[in-house]
Motif scaffolding. Structure first.
Motif, PDB file in Angstrom:
ATOM      1  N   VAL A 275       1.404  -6.999  12.754  1.00  0.00           N
ATOM      2  CA  VAL A 275       2.783  -6.740  12.344  1.00  0.00           C
ATOM      3  C   VAL A 275       2.857  -5.251  12.000  1.00  0.00           C
ATOM      4  CG1 VAL A 275       3.333  -9.074  11.579  1.00  0.00           C
ATOM      5  CG2 VAL A 275       2.253  -7.498   9.986  1.00  0.00           C
ATOM      6  N   LYS A 276       4.052  -4.677  12.140  1.00  0.00           N
ATOM      7  CA  LYS A 276       4.196  -3.230  11.939  1.00  0.00           C
ATOM      8  C   LYS A 276       5.391  -2.906  11.067  1.00  0.00           C
ATOM      9  CE  LYS A 276       2.138  -2.145  16.371  1.00  0.00           C
ATOM     10  NZ  LYS A 276       2.197  -1.354  17.578  1.00  0.00           N
ATOM     11  N   THR A 277       5.297  -1.768  10.407  1.00  0.00           N
ATOM     12  CA  THR A 277       6.405  -1.214   9.635  1.00  0.00           C
ATOM     13  C   THR A 277       6.191   0.284   9.536  1.00  0.00           C
ATOM     14  OG1 THR A 277       7.747  -1.486   7.642  1.00  0.00           O
ATOM     15  CG2 THR A 277       5.367  -1.418   7.322  1.00  0.00           C
ATOM     16  N   ALA A 278       7.163   0.976   8.975  1.00  0.00           N
ATOM     17  CA  ALA A 278       7.035   2.414   8.731  1.00  0.00           C
ATOM     18  C   ALA A 278       7.069   2.653   7.225  1.00  0.00           C
ATOM     19  CB  ALA A 278       8.162   3.179   9.418  1.00  0.00           C
ATOM     20  N   THR A 279       6.363   3.686   6.786  1.00  0.00           N
ATOM     21  CA  THR A 279       6.356   4.019   5.368  1.00  0.00           C
ATOM     22  C   THR A 279       7.681   4.664   4.980  1.00  0.00           C
ATOM     23  OG1 THR A 279       5.324   6.155   5.852  1.00  0.00           O
ATOM     24  CG2 THR A 279       3.856   4.341   5.250  1.00  0.00           C
ATOM     25  N   GLY A 280       8.061   4.458   3.722  1.00  0.00           N
ATOM     26  CA  GLY A 280       9.279   5.061   3.196  1.00  0.00           C
ATOM     27  C   GLY A 280       9.012   6.472   2.693  1.00  0.00           C
TER      28      GLY A 280
ATOM     29  N   ASP B 195       8.481   7.417  -0.182  1.00  0.00           N
ATOM     30  CA  ASP B 195       7.409   7.387  -1.176  1.00  0.00           C
ATOM     31  C   ASP B 195       6.051   7.047  -0.570  1.00  0.00           C
ATOM     32  OD1 ASP B 195       7.907   4.736  -0.540  1.00  0.00           O
ATOM     33  OD2 ASP B 195       8.317   4.111  -2.604  1.00  0.00           O
ATOM     34  N   GLY B 196       6.000   6.886   0.777  1.00  0.00           N
ATOM     35  CA  GLY B 196       4.748   6.570   1.458  1.00  0.00           C
ATOM     36  C   GLY B 196       4.327   5.115   1.349  1.00  0.00           C
ATOM     37  N   LYS B 197       5.174   4.277   0.755  1.00  0.00           N
ATOM     38  CA  LYS B 197       4.797   2.884   0.502  1.00  0.00           C
ATOM     39  C   LYS B 197       5.177   1.954   1.654  1.00  0.00           C
ATOM     40  CE  LYS B 197       4.542   3.233  -4.430  1.00  0.00           C
ATOM     41  NZ  LYS B 197       4.517   2.475  -5.644  1.00  0.00           N
ATOM     42  N   PHE B 198       4.447   0.836   1.726  1.00  0.00           N
ATOM     43  CA  PHE B 198       4.699  -0.188   2.737  1.00  0.00           C
ATOM     44  C   PHE B 198       4.283  -1.554   2.194  1.00  0.00           C
ATOM     45  CE2 PHE B 198       0.362   1.205   3.337  1.00  0.00           C
ATOM     46  CZ  PHE B 198      -0.343   0.021   3.512  1.00  0.00           C
ATOM     47  N   THR B 199       4.868  -2.603   2.770  1.00  0.00           N
ATOM     48  CA  THR B 199       4.495  -3.987   2.487  1.00  0.00           C
ATOM     49  C   THR B 199       4.518  -4.727   3.819  1.00  0.00           C
ATOM     50  OG1 THR B 199       5.526  -3.917   0.295  1.00  0.00           O
ATOM     51  CG2 THR B 199       5.090  -6.104   1.223  1.00  0.00           C
ATOM     52  N   LEU B 200       3.454  -5.465   4.111  1.00  0.00           N
ATOM     53  CA  LEU B 200       3.368  -6.233   5.357  1.00  0.00           C
ATOM     54  C   LEU B 200       2.734  -7.587   5.097  1.00  0.00           C
ATOM     55  CD1 LEU B 200       2.122  -3.488   7.831  1.00  0.00           C
ATOM     56  CD2 LEU B 200       4.229  -4.780   8.039  1.00  0.00           C
ATOM     57  N   THR B 201       3.179  -8.606   5.845  1.00  0.00           N
ATOM     58  CA  THR B 201       2.594  -9.944   5.780  1.00  0.00           C
ATOM     59  C   THR B 201       2.188 -10.348   7.187  1.00  0.00           C
ATOM     60  OG1 THR B 201       3.969 -10.563   3.906  1.00  0.00           O
ATOM     61  CG2 THR B 201       2.978 -12.366   5.161  1.00  0.00           C
TER      62      THR B 201
ATOM     63  N   PRO C 103      -7.673  -7.601  -0.325  1.00  0.00           N
ATOM     64  CA  PRO C 103      -7.523  -6.996  -1.654  1.00  0.00           C
ATOM     65  C   PRO C 103      -6.191  -7.394  -2.288  1.00  0.00           C
ATOM     66  CG  PRO C 103      -7.306  -5.339   0.075  1.00  0.00           C
ATOM     67  CD  PRO C 103      -7.682  -6.621   0.740  1.00  0.00           C
ATOM     68  N   GLU C 104      -6.215  -7.614  -3.570  1.00  0.00           N
ATOM     69  CA  GLU C 104      -5.001  -8.002  -4.291  1.00  0.00           C
ATOM     70  C   GLU C 104      -4.271  -6.794  -4.861  1.00  0.00           C
ATOM     71  OE1 GLU C 104      -5.785 -11.122  -7.098  1.00  0.00           O
ATOM     72  OE2 GLU C 104      -6.868 -12.303  -5.610  1.00  0.00           O
ATOM     73  N   GLU C 105      -4.973  -5.687  -5.032  1.00  0.00           N
ATOM     74  CA  GLU C 105      -4.353  -4.486  -5.575  1.00  0.00           C
ATOM     75  C   GLU C 105      -3.766  -3.640  -4.450  1.00  0.00           C
ATOM     76  OE1 GLU C 105      -8.466  -3.623  -4.419  1.00  0.00           O
ATOM     77  OE2 GLU C 105      -7.716  -5.099  -5.830  1.00  0.00           O
ATOM     78  N   GLU C 106      -2.969  -2.650  -4.825  1.00  0.00           N
ATOM     79  CA  GLU C 106      -2.354  -1.760  -3.836  1.00  0.00           C
ATOM     80  C   GLU C 106      -3.445  -1.023  -3.060  1.00  0.00           C
ATOM     81  OE1 GLU C 106       1.446   0.812  -4.337  1.00  0.00           O
ATOM     82  OE2 GLU C 106      -0.239   2.123  -4.869  1.00  0.00           O
ATOM     83  N   ILE C 107      -3.264  -0.936  -1.748  1.00  0.00           N
ATOM     84  CA  ILE C 107      -4.218  -0.247  -0.896  1.00  0.00           C
ATOM     85  C   ILE C 107      -3.750   1.192  -0.710  1.00  0.00           C
ATOM     86  CG2 ILE C 107      -5.192  -0.138   1.425  1.00  0.00           C
ATOM     87  CD1 ILE C 107      -4.792  -3.174   1.593  1.00  0.00           C
ATOM     88  N   LYS C 108      -4.663   2.142  -0.908  1.00  0.00           N
ATOM     89  CA  LYS C 108      -4.332   3.553  -0.705  1.00  0.00           C
ATOM     90  C   LYS C 108      -4.968   3.993   0.609  1.00  0.00           C
ATOM     91  CE  LYS C 108      -4.642   8.095  -2.798  1.00  0.00           C
ATOM     92  NZ  LYS C 108      -5.154   8.882  -3.928  1.00  0.00           N
ATOM     93  N   VAL C 109      -4.137   4.479   1.523  1.00  0.00           N
ATOM     94  CA  VAL C 109      -4.612   4.956   2.816  1.00  0.00           C
ATOM     95  C   VAL C 109      -4.469   6.475   2.831  1.00  0.00           C
ATOM     96  CG1 VAL C 109      -4.353   4.828   5.317  1.00  0.00           C
ATOM     97  CG2 VAL C 109      -3.792   2.838   3.904  1.00  0.00           C
TER      98      VAL C 109
ATOM     99  N   GLY D  31       0.801  -1.213   0.000  1.00  0.00           N
ATOM    100  CA  GLY D  31       0.000   0.000   0.000  1.00  0.00           C
ATOM    101  C   GLY D  31       0.831   1.259   0.000  1.00  0.00           C
ATOM    102  N   VAL D  32       0.111   2.364  -0.027  1.00  0.00           N
ATOM    103  CA  VAL D  32       0.734   3.684   0.012  1.00  0.00           C
ATOM    104  C   VAL D  32      -0.118   4.577   0.905  1.00  0.00           C
ATOM    105  CG1 VAL D  32      -0.451   4.507  -2.079  1.00  0.00           C
ATOM    106  CG2 VAL D  32       1.706   5.563  -1.382  1.00  0.00           C
ATOM    107  N   VAL D  33       0.565   5.399   1.699  1.00  0.00           N
ATOM    108  CA  VAL D  33      -0.103   6.347   2.586  1.00  0.00           C
ATOM    109  C   VAL D  33       0.140   7.737   2.021  1.00  0.00           C
ATOM    110  CG1 VAL D  33      -0.222   7.266   4.932  1.00  0.00           C
ATOM    111  CG2 VAL D  33       0.283   4.833   4.570  1.00  0.00           C
ATOM    112  N   ASP D  34      -0.958   8.487   1.831  1.00  0.00           N
ATOM    113  CA  ASP D  34      -0.775   9.838   1.308  1.00  0.00           C
ATOM    114  C   ASP D  34      -1.718  10.836   1.967  1.00  0.00           C
ATOM    115  OD1 ASP D  34      -3.271   9.909   0.018  1.00  0.00           O
ATOM    116  OD2 ASP D  34      -2.458   9.519  -1.948  1.00  0.00           O
TER     117      ASP D  34
END
Length: 114
Positions: free
Chosen positions: A55-60, A62-68, A100-106, A32-35
């Motif tokens: 599970v946690k991570t921080a956005t880069g 570019d606002g993007k993240f990947t989590l499993t 969802p299989e597509e990128e999630i926009k937050v 996903g991407v956070v904007d």
């Protein structure tokens, strides 16, 4: 007598299969991407998964993240984003089997502090 025995065997089989499904685990990966109005939000903390076991991570930059996240097959999964000075616009949740299989926009909205 034989019908009762067959019924008990069938019930036992259903219980064994049901218990196996209940304790099985799945994993779901989201991208996903956070904007904020089209601008990426860097350094936002993203949490994903079931209530117990996020599970946690921080956005880069570019606002993007990947989590499993690992979860049960019918468990509700939650996606939460936090960053000081911002609020997540919408609550995001879905059952593990329907991720969802597509990128999630937050979308994040800037908050006003006094």
């Amino acid at each position: 007598m034989q019908n009762k025995l067959m019924a008990l065997v069938a019930i036992g089989l259903i219980l064994v299969v049901g218990a196996g499904c209940m304790f099985s685990t799945s994993s779901t990966t989201i991208i996903g991407v956070v904007d904020n109005y089209g601008k990426p939000v860097e350094g936002a903390e993203v949490s994903f998964g079931p209530t117990l076991g996020e599970v946690k991570t921080a956005t880069g930059k570019d606002g993007k993240f990947t989590l499993t996240a690992n979860h049960g097959p019918i468990t509700m999964l939650y996606l939460k984003v936090n960053k000081k000075g911002y609020a997540q616009r919408e609550k995001i949740e879905f059952p593990g089997f329907a991720a969802p299989e597509e990128e999630i926009k937050v979308e994040m909205l800037e908050t006003v502090s006094y």
